[in-house]
Design a protein around this motif. Sequence first.
Motif, PDB file in Angstrom:
ATOM      1  N   ILE A 148      -5.413  10.378  -0.974  1.00  0.00           N
ATOM      2  CA  ILE A 148      -5.297   8.991  -1.455  1.00  0.00           C
ATOM      3  C   ILE A 148      -5.034   8.962  -2.964  1.00  0.00           C
ATOM      4  O   ILE A 148      -4.109   8.293  -3.426  1.00  0.00           O
ATOM      5  N   TYR A 149      -5.857   9.704  -3.745  1.00  0.00           N
ATOM      6  CA  TYR A 149      -5.710   9.532  -5.203  1.00  0.00           C
ATOM      7  C   TYR A 149      -4.413  10.171  -5.715  1.00  0.00           C
ATOM      8  O   TYR A 149      -3.885  11.096  -5.101  1.00  0.00           O
ATOM      9  N   ALA A 208      -1.077   7.867  -2.295  1.00  0.00           N
ATOM     10  CA  ALA A 208      -1.418   8.293  -0.930  1.00  0.00           C
ATOM     11  C   ALA A 208      -0.292   9.121  -0.303  1.00  0.00           C
ATOM     12  O   ALA A 208       0.884   8.977  -0.664  1.00  0.00           O
ATOM     13  N   PHE A 265     -15.434  15.032   0.078  1.00  0.00           N
ATOM     14  CA  PHE A 265     -14.735  14.388  -1.035  1.00  0.00           C
ATOM     15  C   PHE A 265     -13.234  14.695  -1.022  1.00  0.00           C
ATOM     16  O   PHE A 265     -12.417  13.852  -1.390  1.00  0.00           O
ATOM     17  N   GLU A 267       1.111   8.947   2.562  1.00  0.00           N
ATOM     18  CA  GLU A 267       2.172   8.149   3.207  1.00  0.00           C
ATOM     19  C   GLU A 267       3.179   7.677   2.155  1.00  0.00           C
ATOM     20  O   GLU A 267       4.388   7.641   2.405  1.00  0.00           O
ATOM     21  N   SER A 297     -11.978   6.977 -12.109  1.00  0.00           N
ATOM     22  CA  SER A 297     -12.738   8.227 -12.121  1.00  0.00           C
ATOM     23  C   SER A 297     -13.350   8.482 -13.500  1.00  0.00           C
ATOM     24  O   SER A 297     -12.655   8.383 -14.524  1.00  0.00           O
ATOM     25  N   LEU A 346     -16.772   7.546  -9.309  1.00  0.00           N
ATOM     26  CA  LEU A 346     -15.863   6.393  -9.353  1.00  0.00           C
ATOM     27  C   LEU A 346     -16.548   5.120  -9.862  1.00  0.00           C
ATOM     28  O   LEU A 346     -17.768   5.018  -9.822  1.00  0.00           O
ATOM     29  N   ASN A 399       7.186   8.391   1.745  1.00  0.00           N
ATOM     30  CA  ASN A 399       8.220   7.362   1.528  1.00  0.00           C
ATOM     31  C   ASN A 399       9.161   7.779   0.395  1.00  0.00           C
ATOM     32  O   ASN A 399      10.382   7.597   0.477  1.00  0.00           O
ATOM     33  N   GLN A 430      -8.548   6.433 -16.523  1.00  0.00           N
ATOM     34  CA  GLN A 430      -7.224   5.921 -16.145  1.00  0.00           C
ATOM     35  C   GLN A 430      -7.368   4.573 -15.428  1.00  0.00           C
ATOM     36  O   GLN A 430      -7.890   4.523 -14.312  1.00  0.00           O
ATOM     37  N   GLY A 447      -2.830  -0.765  -5.306  1.00  0.00           N
ATOM     38  CA  GLY A 447      -3.048   0.682  -5.264  1.00  0.00           C
ATOM     39  C   GLY A 447      -1.717   1.351  -4.992  1.00  0.00           C
ATOM     40  O   GLY A 447      -0.966   1.679  -5.916  1.00  0.00           O
ATOM     41  N   SER A 448      -1.388   1.483  -3.707  1.00  0.00           N
ATOM     42  CA  SER A 448      -0.068   2.047  -3.356  1.00  0.00           C
ATOM     43  C   SER A 448       1.039   1.184  -3.950  1.00  0.00           C
ATOM     44  O   SER A 448       2.025   1.694  -4.471  1.00  0.00           O
ATOM     45  N   TYR A 488      -5.348   2.281 -13.747  1.00  0.00           N
ATOM     46  CA  TYR A 488      -4.151   1.837 -13.030  1.00  0.00           C
ATOM     47  C   TYR A 488      -4.542   0.918 -11.861  1.00  0.00           C
ATOM     48  O   TYR A 488      -4.136  -0.227 -11.791  1.00  0.00           O
ATOM     49  N   SER A 489      -5.344   1.453 -10.907  1.00  0.00           N
ATOM     50  CA  SER A 489      -5.566   0.755  -9.636  1.00  0.00           C
ATOM     51  C   SER A 489      -6.415  -0.496  -9.805  1.00  0.00           C
ATOM     52  O   SER A 489      -7.288  -0.570 -10.669  1.00  0.00           O
ATOM     53  N   TRP A 514     -11.733   2.196  -8.710  1.00  0.00           N
ATOM     54  CA  TRP A 514     -11.613   3.640  -8.406  1.00  0.00           C
ATOM     55  C   TRP A 514     -11.406   4.438  -9.687  1.00  0.00           C
ATOM     56  O   TRP A 514     -10.727   5.467  -9.677  1.00  0.00           O
TER      57      TRP A 514
HETATM   58  C1  LIG Z   1     -11.391   9.755  -5.397  1.00  0.00           C
HETATM   59  C2  LIG Z   1     -10.430   8.777  -5.982  1.00  0.00           C
HETATM   60  C3  LIG Z   1     -10.206   8.780  -7.336  1.00  0.00           C
HETATM   61  C4  LIG Z   1      -9.355   7.835  -7.906  1.00  0.00           C
HETATM   62  N1  LIG Z   1      -9.229   7.802  -9.280  1.00  0.00           N
HETATM   63  C5  LIG Z   1      -8.465   6.825  -9.842  1.00  0.00           C
HETATM   64  C6  LIG Z   1      -8.426   6.678 -11.268  1.00  0.00           C
HETATM   65  O1  LIG Z   1      -9.068   7.413 -12.028  1.00  0.00           O
HETATM   66  N2  LIG Z   1      -7.677   5.670 -11.778  1.00  0.00           N
HETATM   67  C7  LIG Z   1      -6.953   4.825 -11.001  1.00  0.00           C
HETATM   68  O2  LIG Z   1      -6.283   3.958 -11.530  1.00  0.00           O
HETATM   69  N3  LIG Z   1      -6.976   4.932  -9.645  1.00  0.00           N
HETATM   70  C8  LIG Z   1      -7.721   5.897  -9.050  1.00  0.00           C
HETATM   71  N4  LIG Z   1      -7.792   6.007  -7.676  1.00  0.00           N
HETATM   72  C9  LIG Z   1      -7.097   4.999  -6.863  1.00  0.00           C
HETATM   73  C10 LIG Z   1      -5.901   5.543  -6.075  1.00  0.00           C
HETATM   74  O3  LIG Z   1      -4.805   5.777  -6.895  1.00  0.00           O
HETATM   75  C11 LIG Z   1      -5.604   4.505  -4.962  1.00  0.00           C
HETATM   76  O4  LIG Z   1      -6.733   4.488  -4.104  1.00  0.00           O
HETATM   77  C12 LIG Z   1      -4.364   4.836  -4.192  1.00  0.00           C
HETATM   78  O5  LIG Z   1      -3.220   4.640  -4.968  1.00  0.00           O
HETATM   79  C13 LIG Z   1      -4.248   4.016  -2.892  1.00  0.00           C
HETATM   80  O6  LIG Z   1      -4.398   2.661  -3.163  1.00  0.00           O
HETATM   81  P1  LIG Z   1      -5.448   1.763  -2.356  1.00  0.00           P
HETATM   82  O7  LIG Z   1      -6.767   2.418  -2.394  1.00  0.00           O
HETATM   83  O8  LIG Z   1      -5.341   0.381  -2.872  1.00  0.00           O
HETATM   84  O9  LIG Z   1      -4.971   1.809  -0.833  1.00  0.00           O
HETATM   85  P2  LIG Z   1      -3.791   0.954  -0.171  1.00  0.00           P
HETATM   86  O10 LIG Z   1      -2.625   0.929  -1.092  1.00  0.00           O
HETATM   87  O11 LIG Z   1      -4.342  -0.342   0.276  1.00  0.00           O
HETATM   88  O12 LIG Z   1      -3.431   1.850   1.057  1.00  0.00           O
HETATM   89  C14 LIG Z   1      -4.217   1.844   2.254  1.00  0.00           C
HETATM   90  C15 LIG Z   1      -3.514   2.709   3.284  1.00  0.00           C
HETATM   91  O13 LIG Z   1      -2.231   2.169   3.580  1.00  0.00           O
HETATM   92  C16 LIG Z   1      -1.213   3.152   3.393  1.00  0.00           C
HETATM   93  N5  LIG Z   1      -0.006   2.534   2.843  1.00  0.00           N
HETATM   94  C17 LIG Z   1       0.049   1.674   1.801  1.00  0.00           C
HETATM   95  N6  LIG Z   1       1.337   1.340   1.538  1.00  0.00           N
HETATM   96  C18 LIG Z   1       2.094   2.019   2.432  1.00  0.00           C
HETATM   97  C19 LIG Z   1       3.498   2.105   2.666  1.00  0.00           C
HETATM   98  N7  LIG Z   1       4.376   1.432   1.900  1.00  0.00           N
HETATM   99  N8  LIG Z   1       3.933   2.905   3.668  1.00  0.00           N
HETATM  100  C20 LIG Z   1       3.049   3.594   4.441  1.00  0.00           C
HETATM  101  N9  LIG Z   1       1.707   3.542   4.255  1.00  0.00           N
HETATM  102  C21 LIG Z   1       1.237   2.780   3.275  1.00  0.00           C
HETATM  103  C22 LIG Z   1      -1.798   4.125   2.396  1.00  0.00           C
HETATM  104  O14 LIG Z   1      -1.213   5.382   2.508  1.00  0.00           O
HETATM  105  C23 LIG Z   1      -3.262   4.147   2.789  1.00  0.00           C
HETATM  106  O15 LIG Z   1      -3.468   5.043   3.829  1.00  0.00           O
HETATM  107  C24 LIG Z   1      -8.649   6.920  -7.084  1.00  0.00           C
HETATM  108  C25 LIG Z   1      -8.846   6.947  -5.699  1.00  0.00           C
HETATM  109  C26 LIG Z   1      -9.737   7.840  -5.146  1.00  0.00           C
HETATM  110  C27 LIG Z   1      -9.952   7.811  -3.660  1.00  0.00           C
END
Ligand SMILES: Cc1cc2nc3c(=O)[nH]c(=O)nc-3n(C[C@H](O)[C@H](O)[C@H](O)COP(=O)(O)OP(=O)(O)OC[C@H]3O[C@@H](n4cnc5c(N)ncnc54)[C@H](O)[C@@H]3O)c2cc1C
Length: 396
Positions: free
Chosen positions: A378-379, A382, A372, A384, A161, A211, A388, A126, A134-135, A128-129, A159
């Motif tokens: 997060i995945y 997240a 893990f 948070e 997987s 990852l 929302n 997948q 991410g978020s 996406y990120s 990230w």
């Molecule tokens: C084990 C694992 C497997 C994964 N597998 C995949 C995969 O196969 N494919 C893929 O595409 N992605 C994958 N991901 C990525 C995952 O979807 C993202 O890590 C996730 O969406 C968070 O994005 P980020 O890491 O950029 O964190 P950020 O978006 O930078 O967030 C950092 C922190 O800020 C908080 N935050 C951010 N925005 C807000 C808001 N508006 N309000 C309050 N708090 C906020 C978040 O909750 C988090 O605690 C994986 C992640 C992990 C850890």
Amino acid sequence: MNLNCTPAEEAFRRQVRDFFENEYPRDLLDKVRNGDILGRADHIRSQRALQSRGWLAIGWPQEHGGPGWDATRRYVFEEEMDRAGVPHLLPMAILYVAPVIYTFGSTDQRRRWLPDILESRSLWAQGYSEPEAGSDLASLRFRAERDGDHYVLNGTKIWTSYAQWADWIFCLARTSKEPRKQQGISFICVEMSSPGITLHPIISIDGLHHLNRIEFKDVRVPVTNRIGEEGRGWDYALFLLQAERLSYAHVARKKQDLKQLQRLAAKLPSDHDGSMLDDASFARKIAACEVQVDVLEISVLRVLTASTTVSAAEVSGLKIFATETAQRITELYVELAGRSVAPWPDRHLVGWRDLAPGVPDFAAPWTASYLFERAQSIYGGATEVQKNIIWKAIGR
Ligand SMILES: Cc1cc2nc3c(=O)[nH]c(=O)nc-3n(C[C@H](O)[C@H](O)[C@H](O)COP(=O)(O)OP(=O)(O)OC[C@H]3O[C@@H](n4cnc5c(N)ncnc54)[C@H](O)[C@@H]3O)c2cc1C
């Protein structure tokens, strides 16, 4: 809600249980039970064993190769699968992208991709990120520029997987610049063997390679690999995320994990007289967790049997609750393991149990799970961010 199965459903349950006891590969169940690490070939063998009965794609409509079960049969099947201790499905193809393909894809795309997914001839990842998306996924910068009947892809996904096992990756890519960042995104499928793709492993806190970071440099992809309309990828992405967030509950697995925890606690001595199960404080924590799993089960059943479409806020609520329950179970195992969590052998090594004599077998795999499982907050979006979504729904 009636939780009792009909005689026909009970007969179905016996049929499924018999399959797992007598036909499904025993060595795979042993590997899971022993906390050994499973590889690509193990997962493929497991999925093919399920598909030998037509039981892999249990949520797909019958016309595309699903078994055509109602919600109860699906639930019973998953219960029996978790009860037997079958390895988890690799979800990206079966659970995530396939529904996008059969719902929004062309007839050609269905013919091209679904049979290979059903037979586990192709595994998917997948995409996406991104490092800065991410978020706030809609701010993604991964580009797909049109060049005749191809797109040229540039950018980074992170990230990702199990991309090291994948034959295909589905990517969200920006195909045009629009005033709203959710517009101008397309859903494009890419063969992992395409020239210009470089994969960089990321080792997680449990010491394992789940990852990856993937660089795309001038990767050429036929336009026919785009699912649905150009620029409408965000809609398909959200459709997929709903399915992804609903897939985390694993109620039966949690029940089994708690039963096993009780069996282990009955054998391990506490600091006082008796076993850890006689320890009132620990027994209370297990009981509280059992209640949590029961509540999760009822919530999942409610969603499965809902007559109307489930709202995004409900799905988010379920994702948070499933996450907290999963994490709580791992915490109880770590508490039970106590001091044994410290010597932590590399489970890739043959005979890893002998490397830490005196340490109960469950300590290493459950310490790894404890570490893990933090990532489940997060995945898939997240916690948070799920809050929302719920808050916006309540505020309306
Ligand atoms: C084990 C694992 C497997 C994964 N597998 C995949 C995969 O196969 N494919 C893929 O595409 N992605 C994958 N991901 C990525 C995952 O979807 C993202 O890590 C996730 O969406 C968070 O994005 P980020 O890491 O950029 O964190 P950020 O978006 O930078 O967030 C950092 C922190 O800020 C908080 N935050 C951010 N925005 C807000 C808001 N508006 N309000 C309050 N708090 C906020 C978040 O909750 C988090 O605690 C994986 C992640 C992990 C850890």
